[in-house]
Structure formats: structure tokens, C-alpha cells
Motif scaffolding. Structure first.
Motif: not given
Ligand code: SAM
Length: 355
Positions: A28, A64-65, A67-68, A71-72
Motif C-alpha cells: 500500500a 474507492y482506491a 479511500r482504502v 485509510e491504510a
């Protein structure tokens, strides 16, 4: 360092979760850096920050991408947020701008990541079982000049980042009492030889390495106009029948002996001692994890040992200096001086044949 357990229970359970998710966290982080998420946050400066939607728009990622990833990134302390706006943290700043971090990161991703899945097999068998992820060679050194990109560039950037930091100060030390003929064992791309030949116009340099690396070193020295004072000696140092060339009054090995097992280090040091002119000097420039000033440096070296296990050759490492000094003694050499912190991280061992 390392003489007590530094973590309380809360810190320990947190660190354990960082490790449990480390491969995902690592990937990530790579995506955030390389898809411009960190840069997008960097551009806004501290007071403004960006929403998830704004980061998505700036990077062409889906919401979406973005956000993840963001958040990570919160849990990793790479970014922080306030009122729905995300900001780059200090850790994010290092990931984005610090050259050492970038070099270490790319090396881990491009050279080690796939191979690390074969660490257990490597340690059980004493061979680099992960190397097959890069190519078909018995050790990495046969493939060093031909391995595929991006591993090729990332390996060399990693190797050169550290030795480049130490070479200028070492070259000045050499110039204070210049040898007539210097033998550079494990010369790799010839950067040290080039620096010495340019700094010392009377110097002759012998280059020892495997043939493909010598071709590249030669090309570098030709381009720099100093190749006429450089003498290549292609050889596999592990071949028991081959002796090192003689007539050199200084033998130099930089970031070289960490490529070998303990017995191999003793064998090579003995050979080096035998080829020295009477009164000659042997300089070993190495990185020892136990002689680092900062825990981050010790950590980097301890983890780099695992690269040697699963990618390079299966039996070498970045040594603890007490182990290594024992090998120097076993080889019949004595240390006349030891200098830590060369270029920040290296130790110079000046050795001579024991009387
Ligand atoms: C980590 S690089 C050192 C580079 C350089 N001395 C420096 O300080 O940046 C190690 C070098 O040792 C060479 N090497 C590894 N095993 C060898 C062997 N068995 N015989 C000769 N050279 C070898 C590799 O080809 C490589 O160029």
C-alpha cells in the motif's frame, strides 16, 4: 542497543499487528508513493489538506482506491486527517523525499519481495531459494549485470548509495599516503577505481571481479579516460585453484566480504594476505550492524542479511563485528586500526599480516 526488551505490552501487541499485516502495508505504501497519493498531499501544504475525492481526482485513482489507501495510511501514520481532510505526516514526507528510504524501499520491493516468500526453504537448505524469482543463476553474482529491470537498477542504486557515501572520505585518506598499486577486489561497476585513478595520477589499479562486472567497470573507466592505468583480473574468488595477482601494495575490499560465508571470508582474507607486497596494507570497508549509531541503520543491516539468505547466495550476511573480527584473526591478519562512521555507516579495518 538490544540489551533489554524495549516494548511494553501495549506496544508489543501493536508491533505484532504491524508485522502481521506488513506485506499489505508495504505494498500500500508503494502504491501511495508511486501513484502520487503522497505527492498530492504534499502539494497542498499543512493548512489545507485534501479530501478523499480530491486525492482521487489529483491522482486519477478511483474514489474507492484512494479511500482504502488513505485509510491504510492513517493506521501506518503515513497520513493523518482532520474533519475529513487528509494531511501528509512526517513518515509520509520521508517516504516521499528521503533518498535513503527510497533506495531501501525499491531494493526490498524489486529485488527481495518475491524471493522473501522462499526464506524458510533458503535457511533450511543454505541456498538462495528465492533467487529463481529473478533468474536461473546459482548465486546472484552471476546475474548481477544481466538481471531484469527494475531489479537491476534497484540493486545498483542500493549498493551505490552506501558506498558512494563512504568513497570520497576514503579516497582522501588514501591520498594522504598513496599506494603505488591498488588491488580493488569486488570492484563491481568500477566507481571506486575511477575516483582513485582520477584523484591520484600516478596510481595503477588492479580490478578483480567476475567477468561481466569487469566489462562494465572497464566501460566506465574508458569513458572517464583512465582505463590505461587499470588492469582487469577476471576471477572467481571461490575457485581454490586461482591465486590473486601479486605486486600490489594496497588491497581494497569494500562491501565485498559480506557476500561470503564465514569460512569463505577466512579463505579470501588469507589469499589477500598472501598476495600483498612486504609491508603492504589491506583495507576492508564493511558495514556492521552492531557498530551503528542509530537503530534504523542497525535495523536496515539486520534485515539486509535476509536478502543474502534468500536472494544472494544463501550463506552470507551483514556481520556482527565481533564475529567478523574473529574471522580476520583466523585468516592470520591483525588489525592496525579501526575507524567507525566512515561516510556515516561504514567501518574501515586496516589490516596487515600478523607477525
Ligand atoms: C556488493 S558488490 C561490492 C561493490 C563495490 N566494491 C562497492 O563498494 O560498492 C560485491 C561484488 O563482489 C563480486 N563478487 C561476488 N562474488 C564473487 C566471487 N566469487 N568472485 C569474484 N567477485 C565476486 C560481485 O560481482 C560484486 O561486484
Amino acid at each position: 542497543m538490544y540489551d533489554k526488551d524495549p516494548l511494553n505490552a501495549m506496544e508489543a501487541v501493536t508491533a505484532a499487528q504491524w508485522l502481521a499485516f506488513a506485506p499489505l502495508a508495504f505494498q500500500a505504501t508503494a502504491v501511495m508513493r508511486d501513484r502520487g497519493v503522497l505527492a498530492a498531499l504534499s502539494e497542498t501544504g499543512k493548512p489545507v489538506g485534501r479530501t478523499i475525492e480530491e486525492v482521487a481526482q489529483a491522482t486519477s485513482l478511483s474514489v474507492y482506491a484512494a479511500r482504502v489507501l488513505l485509510e491504510a495510511g492513517l493506521g501506518l501514520h503515513i497520513v493523518w486527517r482532520q474533519e475529513g481532510r487528509y494531511f501528509l505526516g512526517r513518515l509520509g514526507r520521508f517516504l516521499l523525499d528521503d533518498e535513503m528510504t527510497r533506495v531501501n524501499f525499491d531494493f526490498t520491493r524489486d529485488v527481495c519481495y518475491q524471493a522473501a516468500a522462499h526464506l524458510d526453504e533458503s535457511l533450511m537448505q543454505g541456498r538462495p531459494a528465492g533467487l529463481k524469482e529473478l533468474g536461473p543463476w546459482p548465486t546472484l553474482y552471476e546475474g548481477l549485470s544481466v538481471m531484469p529491470e527494475p531489479a537491476l537498477s534497484s540493486w545498483h542504486a542500493f549498493d551505490h548509495f552506501y558506498s558512494d557515501g563512504a568513497f570520497p572520505v576514503m579516497c582522501e585518506r588514501l591520498a594522504a599516503a598513496p599506494p603505488r598499486k591498488l588491488l580493488d577486489i569486488g570492484c563491481n561497476t568500477g566507481k571506486w577505481a575511477q575516483m582513485c585513478l582520477q584523484r591520484l595520477p600516478q596510481l595503477e589499479v588492479g580490478l578483480v571481479d567476475l567477468q561481466p562486472q569487469l566489462h562494465r567497470a572497464r566501460a566506465r573507466l574508458e569513458a572517464a579516460g583512465v582505463a590505461q592505468r587499470a588492469h582487469p583480473h577476471p576471477m572467481d574468488l571461490l575457485d581454490p585453484l586461482l591465486a590473486l595477482p601479486r605486486g600490489y601494495d594496497l588491497v581494497w575490499m569494500s562491501q565485498f566480504l559480506d557476500c561470503f560465508s564465514e569460512d569463505q571470508v577466512v579463505h579470501i582474507l588469507r589469499k589477500a594476505g598472501e598476495c600483498l607486497e612486504p609491508g603492504g596494507r589491506l583495507w576492508v570497508l564493511e558495514l556492521f550492524w552492531d557498530r551503528q549509531r542509530f537503530e534504523a541503520a542497525a535495523f536496515s543491516l539486520q534485515q539486509t542479511s535476509l536478502y543474502f539468505s534468500c536472494v544472494a547466495n544463501g550463506n552470507s550476511q551483514m556481520y556482527d563485528s565481533s564475529v567478523f573480527l574473529g574471522l580476520v584473526q583466523r585468516a592470520g591478519l591483525e588489525i592496525s586500526s579501526l575507524t567507525d562512521g566512515v561516510g556515516g555507516y561504514h567501518t574501515l579495518l586496516e589490516c596487515r599480516v600478523a607477525s
